[in-house]
Design a protein around this motif. Structure first.
Motif, PDB file in Angstrom:
ATOM      1  N   GLU A  24       0.837  -1.202   0.000  1.00  9.53           N
ATOM      2  CA  GLU A  24       0.000   0.000   0.000  1.00  9.53           C
ATOM      3  C   GLU A  24       0.873   1.254   0.000  1.00  9.53           C
ATOM      4  O   GLU A  24       0.599   2.211  -0.721  1.00  9.53           O
ATOM      5  CB  GLU A  24      -0.913   0.018   1.225  1.00  9.53           C
ATOM      6  N   MET A  25       1.937   1.241   0.801  1.00 10.98           N
ATOM      7  CA  MET A  25       2.825   2.398   0.878  1.00 10.98           C
ATOM      8  C   MET A  25       3.580   2.592  -0.431  1.00 10.98           C
ATOM      9  O   MET A  25       3.771   3.721  -0.881  1.00 10.98           O
ATOM     10  CB  MET A  25       3.801   2.233   2.047  1.00 10.98           C
ATOM     11  N   GLN A  26       3.998   1.498  -1.059  1.00 11.21           N
ATOM     12  CA  GLN A  26       4.673   1.609  -2.349  1.00 11.21           C
ATOM     13  C   GLN A  26       3.749   2.255  -3.385  1.00 11.21           C
ATOM     14  O   GLN A  26       4.173   3.133  -4.130  1.00 11.21           O
ATOM     15  CB  GLN A  26       5.109   0.233  -2.850  1.00 11.21           C
ATOM     16  N   VAL A  27       2.507   1.803  -3.417  1.00 11.63           N
ATOM     17  CA  VAL A  27       1.534   2.354  -4.358  1.00 11.63           C
ATOM     18  C   VAL A  27       1.314   3.833  -4.057  1.00 11.63           C
ATOM     19  O   VAL A  27       1.317   4.672  -4.965  1.00 11.63           O
ATOM     20  CB  VAL A  27       0.197   1.571  -4.303  1.00 11.63           C
ATOM     21  N   TRP A  28       1.145   4.165  -2.770  1.00  7.85           N
ATOM     22  CA  TRP A  28       0.922   5.549  -2.379  1.00  7.85           C
ATOM     23  C   TRP A  28       2.092   6.428  -2.809  1.00  7.85           C
ATOM     24  O   TRP A  28       1.903   7.498  -3.387  1.00  7.85           O
ATOM     25  CB  TRP A  28       0.711   5.632  -0.862  1.00  7.85           C
ATOM     26  N   LEU A  29       3.317   5.967  -2.552  1.00 14.15           N
ATOM     27  CA  LEU A  29       4.504   6.754  -2.879  1.00 14.15           C
ATOM     28  C   LEU A  29       4.634   6.943  -4.392  1.00 14.15           C
ATOM     29  O   LEU A  29       4.920   8.044  -4.865  1.00 14.15           O
ATOM     30  CB  LEU A  29       5.745   6.078  -2.304  1.00 14.15           C
ATOM     31  N   GLU A  30       4.421   5.892  -5.144  1.00 14.71           N
ATOM     32  CA  GLU A  30       4.480   5.987  -6.611  1.00 14.71           C
ATOM     33  C   GLU A  30       3.410   6.952  -7.134  1.00 14.71           C
ATOM     34  O   GLU A  30       3.657   7.763  -8.013  1.00 14.71           O
ATOM     35  CB  GLU A  30       4.283   4.609  -7.257  1.00 14.71           C
ATOM     36  N   TYR A  31       2.227   6.840  -6.560  1.00 17.10           N
ATOM     37  CA  TYR A  31       1.110   7.671  -7.008  1.00 17.10           C
ATOM     38  C   TYR A  31       1.376   9.148  -6.695  1.00 17.10           C
ATOM     39  O   TYR A  31       1.162  10.016  -7.537  1.00 17.10           O
ATOM     40  CB  TYR A  31      -0.181   7.208  -6.333  1.00 17.10           C
ATOM     41  N   VAL A  32       1.854   9.436  -5.502  1.00 11.56           N
ATOM     42  CA  VAL A  32       2.161  10.819  -5.127  1.00 11.56           C
ATOM     43  C   VAL A  32       3.263  11.364  -6.026  1.00 11.56           C
ATOM     44  O   VAL A  32       3.173  12.501  -6.510  1.00 11.56           O
ATOM     45  CB  VAL A  32       2.551  10.914  -3.631  1.00 11.56           C
ATOM     46  N   SER A  33       4.280  10.566  -6.293  1.00  7.40           N
ATOM     47  CA  SER A  33       5.357  10.993  -7.191  1.00  7.40           C
ATOM     48  C   SER A  33       4.813  11.298  -8.586  1.00  7.40           C
ATOM     49  O   SER A  33       5.200  12.290  -9.217  1.00  7.40           O
ATOM     50  CB  SER A  33       6.441   9.921  -7.284  1.00  7.40           C
ATOM     51  N   TYR A  34       3.930  10.450  -9.044  1.00  7.45           N
ATOM     52  CA  TYR A  34       3.284  10.633 -10.354  1.00  7.45           C
ATOM     53  C   TYR A  34       2.512  11.949 -10.390  1.00  7.45           C
ATOM     54  O   TYR A  34       2.621  12.733 -11.336  1.00  7.45           O
ATOM     55  CB  TYR A  34       2.363   9.438 -10.601  1.00  7.45           C
ATOM     56  N   LYS A  35       1.752  12.232  -9.331  1.00  7.84           N
ATOM     57  CA  LYS A  35       0.967  13.467  -9.267  1.00  7.84           C
ATOM     58  C   LYS A  35       1.886  14.690  -9.189  1.00  7.84           C
ATOM     59  O   LYS A  35       1.580  15.735  -9.761  1.00  7.84           O
ATOM     60  CB  LYS A  35       0.008  13.446  -8.076  1.00  7.84           C
ATOM     61  N   ILE A  36       3.000  14.564  -8.498  1.00  6.54           N
ATOM     62  CA  ILE A  36       3.954  15.671  -8.423  1.00  6.54           C
ATOM     63  C   ILE A  36       4.512  15.961  -9.817  1.00  6.54           C
ATOM     64  O   ILE A  36       4.594  17.122 -10.229  1.00  6.54           O
ATOM     65  CB  ILE A  36       5.089  15.363  -7.420  1.00  6.54           C
ATOM     66  N   ARG A  37       4.894  14.919 -10.552  1.00 10.32           N
ATOM     67  CA  ARG A  37       5.424  15.111 -11.902  1.00 10.32           C
ATOM     68  C   ARG A  37       4.398  15.766 -12.823  1.00 10.32           C
ATOM     69  O   ARG A  37       4.746  16.548 -13.688  1.00 10.32           O
ATOM     70  CB  ARG A  37       5.885  13.775 -12.486  1.00 10.32           C
TER      71      ARG A  37
END
Length: 190
Positions: free
Chosen positions: A102-115
């Motif tokens: 869940e944390m991996q998905v959250w971190l990837e998703y937040v990074s994606y939104k930042i980009r």
């Protein structure tokens, strides 16, 4: 006779396959094709539920949030002290056991939104704000604290621990994390 499909279960199956793909290959590897393969479904079956990759990623992230929220609610029903309930809730925001993906998905998703320059609300920060505000309203926190500073401090502690655990750079076990969070709560509670 046609097979009866539970559409919510199928969407959840696809979302969890998305998590697995993200955990293995990052968001870059989370194509609809790779997700369909992980879910053992046809590309058409996945597209039946999600028109775009963006829709699929949004749903997968919502499922993460929903699962965390459900576990947090369960902690509030247990007959424990308010401090222990708070500790258990905060531990849900740190990636141990099944929460790692869940944390991996959250971190990837937040990074994606930042980009994409589409950063929204930080759900961990919101959870900490809500929790600390509620505790303060209950009158269980020290009276001489600066609430906003304590919220930032606790949020930084949780995020920092979560990131260190996920990265695996700093070896830290669950009991040590529980101790560090409890120590912080001991400082905040009366």
């Amino acid at each position: 006779m046609p097979k009866i499909v539970n559409h919510e279960e199928r969407k959840t199956q696809i979302a969890k396959a998305t998590w697995n793909v993200i955990a293995k290959y990052g968001l870059e590897g989370a194509s609809v094709r790779s997700i369909a393969k992980e879910a053992n479904l046809s590309l058409g079956a996945v597209r039946h539920y999600f028109n775009t990759q963006e829709e699929l990623l949004e749903f997968a992230m919502q499922l993460v949030e929903e699962q965390v929220r459900e576990r947090i609610i369960e902690h509030t029903k247990r007959p424990l002290s308010l401090k222990e309930i708070t500790l258990n809730i905060l531990m849900e925001l740190v990636p141990f056991e099944n929460r790692n993906i869940e944390m991996q998905v959250w971190l990837e998703y937040v990074s994606y939104k930042i980009r994409k320059k589409e950063v929204g609300e930080d759900n961990v920060y919101s959870a900490v704000v809500q929790l600390v505000t509620k505790l303060n309203d209950e009158g269980v926190l020290q009276e001489n604290i600066f609430l906003e500073e304590e919220i930032v401090h606790l949020h930084a502690l949780i995020d920092g621990l979560a990131l260190h655990i996920l990265m695996g750079v700093v070896p830290i076990g669950e009991e040590r994390v529980r101790y560090l969070i409890r120590r912080e709560l001991d400082r905040l509670f009366k």
